[in-house]
Design an enzyme around this catalytic site. Structure first.
Site, PDB file in Angstrom:
ATOM      1  N   LYS A  10      -9.690   2.502  -2.385  1.00 31.65           N
ATOM      2  CA  LYS A  10      -9.911   1.911  -1.057  1.00 31.65           C
ATOM      3  C   LYS A  10     -11.313   2.204  -0.532  1.00 31.65           C
ATOM      4  O   LYS A  10     -11.712   3.364  -0.421  1.00 31.65           O
ATOM      5  CB  LYS A  10      -8.856   2.474  -0.115  1.00 31.65           C
ATOM      6  N   CYS A  62      -5.837  -2.659   2.439  1.00 31.50           N
ATOM      7  CA  CYS A  62      -5.523  -2.489   3.869  1.00 31.50           C
ATOM      8  C   CYS A  62      -6.720  -2.731   4.796  1.00 31.50           C
ATOM      9  O   CYS A  62      -7.152  -3.862   4.967  1.00 31.50           O
ATOM     10  CB  CYS A  62      -4.905  -1.115   4.092  1.00 31.50           C
ATOM     11  N   GLU A  99       0.832  -1.207   0.000  1.00 33.96           N
ATOM     12  CA  GLU A  99       0.000   0.000   0.000  1.00 33.96           C
ATOM     13  C   GLU A  99       0.872   1.265   0.000  1.00 33.96           C
ATOM     14  O   GLU A  99       1.852   1.343   0.742  1.00 33.96           O
ATOM     15  CB  GLU A  99      -0.882   0.001   1.263  1.00 33.96           C
TER      16      GLU A  99
END
Lengths: 373, 373
Positions: free
Chosen positions: B178, B215, B103
């Site tokens: 995300k 994440c 990430e």
């Protein structure tokens, strides 16, 4: 066990390490006399200003059947009840507040056979096993979660896989029926009963809000989620599952559910190998055989902070006890904010779309996919 | 590692045990010269009558930053690219088909500071780092998944946390942003960028259908589910997460996602401790400090049959490679039938109800709850 293994297996670098708990002599005496494993731990939480700790003592029982499956059904059932009684007494002697038994605890897990005669073990919600447990619940001031094979008298003698939740005054609080029925291996349960029709109830007991995810439902994150959305603080997963099939998943799914939903999970699996009167095949091309494989026990607790207890034996009957401060659930919710960051609107929409037969997955194809590879 | 630990940590009693894979000298030479960990394994599947095996070689890269965070931003970025290049070369030399970086790989994970000047690291989708990787993707005939901080020029210079998926011909196949942004610990990302607006795309590449759960999205079972419903066979989870906070969850969540959704997961976490120029506090009442804690690496693969590889180092840069027969995904779907037994209709309804401000949880209260306890 070395550091790396402890870290991964028990989540031991979490903020609130587990303590071992010592039990009264009455409990350990019963365990010795009746040859069952007993373990006890404590999950801790932070102290709060605005609430007192809400510590409850929770128990899980795993056991093998008591006499051969060739015996008279009434004797089989009676012998299991006699075998489980001292373990329940041990829980009572330990001051357990909420106790959960294993899936279909009154019978061998005979669904591998596909023989319908085992339906005789089914009972109405207020049947023999419930009455047996109501007395013990009242005696020990203990909530008891009792997973049975249910005979639904009011709906054409339908068979369900059901838990009866008995309050600490011996009253029946309510029931829940297994939501997801396996179609894998020798788990021929789908020939005996259908998917449950009770939604995802959470039972508000004297000791906290509890729910029950029965066996195969543990493979479904949405089933775990639904009990969480309804406010569960402890979710039990009474199971009957065998080594060759599910054991690598066993230490993962319950802990993930506890993490993802900020509640405690109590996982129970029965113990031992059950041999049935008539051999059957397993849809794997191998010769007929009369057993379902090894039920590997390994009952344990998982906590919302990603920690978990060790497991009970893979081979012996057992009683797993944990003290848990239910305040930890909200503390973890406040810390991690999984509920608040979940964007449920996206998923409500996606699932509604997915249900349509003409659902088109969101796929972005490489236009050069066939150029070379 | 003893049997019990192997069984639980690696799922080693599953049907298809892991094999170690030997890599070419060019790879191991690069690993030695540039001091990074390299490991390689193979997940196996059954042979089928109607399909050939679909074996792809997949790589994960974890790395620390290269020079102090006090240096000129351009130098920091350049030095990371120079550091990662030989690891990408090693993947290329090993014949890796699909490679994923960590990430926000072009920068220190500076969001703990809340200083907006780190936004300078943001790039448009077709910016410098993408161009750098496009060349390598073409050179090695390799799909590269590149998680960056994105500057969305066409929408008011909005900042996003984005992955750019680059095809094996060097073309940009598409992006994903995300979905779930943390609000926990020093993960002050919610002050930098908002929840993504790209849904749950699956990228159909020359080597299989892939998706990216960035994440914190790994804590959301619904996010994993959505990529599965859209047909992903491999889902990457590029992360940046620190020991004290998430490490007990790390070995659980990805494996659970692989099990629940019948796909492979590649988990990546950055490595090392990043020290920032200006100290900051952590909302825990402790004194100011200048670091975010230890990024613990431990990148690994999980498979739908509940097995997983060992993890890369907690301390060193690394390249994790696995061969995987994507046929395993459908084999596990056919075996376990999680999709078919999922009853999505119940959950679409529940989520729709839950979204309403006046949602009433399904609670069955013990009427005798206050009688005694």
């Amino acid at each position: 066990m070395n550091y790396e293994a402890s870290r991964l297996l028990l989540g031991l670098n979490c903020a609130h390490p587990l303590d071992a708990v010592s039990l009264p002599g009455a409990t350990t005496d019963l365990a010795k006399a009746h040859n069952f494993d007993v373990q006890a731990f404590r999950f801790n939480a932070d102290k709060e200003h605005m609430r007192q700790p809400r510590i409850v003592r929770v128990g899980l029982i795993q056991n093998s059947i008591a006499i051969p499956t060739t015996c008279h059904f009434a004797d089989q059932k009676k012998s299991i009840m006699e075998k489980v009684k001292p373990i329940i007494d041990a829980a009572g002697a330990s001051g357990v507040n909420i106790l959960c038994l294993q899936e279909a605890w009154t019978m061998p897990f005979a669904f591998c056979t596909r023989e319908k005669r085992w339906c005789e073990f089914a009972e109405p919600v207020d049947g023999e096993s419930t009455q047996f447990l109501q007395e013990l619940a009242q005696k020990y001031n203990m909530v008891i979660v009792s997973p049975i094979l249910e005979r639904d008298i009011n709906h054409g003698e339908t068979i369900w896989n059901t838990v009866v939740v008995i309050g600490n005054n011996g009253n029946i609080i309510g029931i829940h029926r297994k939501n997801h029925i396996p179609r894998v291996g020798d788990f021929n349960e789908s020939t005996y009963y259908m998917e449950g029709n009770t939604g995802h109830p959470v039972f508000e007991t004297a000791y906290g809000k509890i729910a029950v995810n029965i066996c195969y439902g543990r493979h479904h994150p949405l089933n775990w989620l639904a009990f969480g959305l309804n406010g569960a603080e402890i979710v039990f997963n009474p199971s009957a599952t065998v080594g060759e099939l599910s054991e690598p998943m066993w230490p993962i799914e319950a802990r993930n559910a506890a993490i993802a939903n900020s509640y405690f999970v109590g996982s129970i699996n029965r113990v031992g190998t059950e041999v049935f009167p008539n051999p059957f095949t397993s849809g794997d091309g191998k010769p007929q055989h009369a057993d379902f494989g090894h039920f590997y026990g390994s009952s344990h607790f998982s906590a919302p902070d990603a920690s978990c207890t060790p497991s009970l034996s893979r081979y012996r009957d057992g009683l797993m006890i944990s003290d848990m401060d239910l305040n930890l659930c909200r503390q973890i919710k406040d810390k991690w904010a999984f509920r608040m960051t979940a964007r449920y609107d996206m998923y409500a929409n996606l699932l509604s779309e997915y249900l349509k037969p003409d659902f088109k997955p969101q796929i972005i194809a490489d236009p050069l996919i066939n150029k070379r590879a």
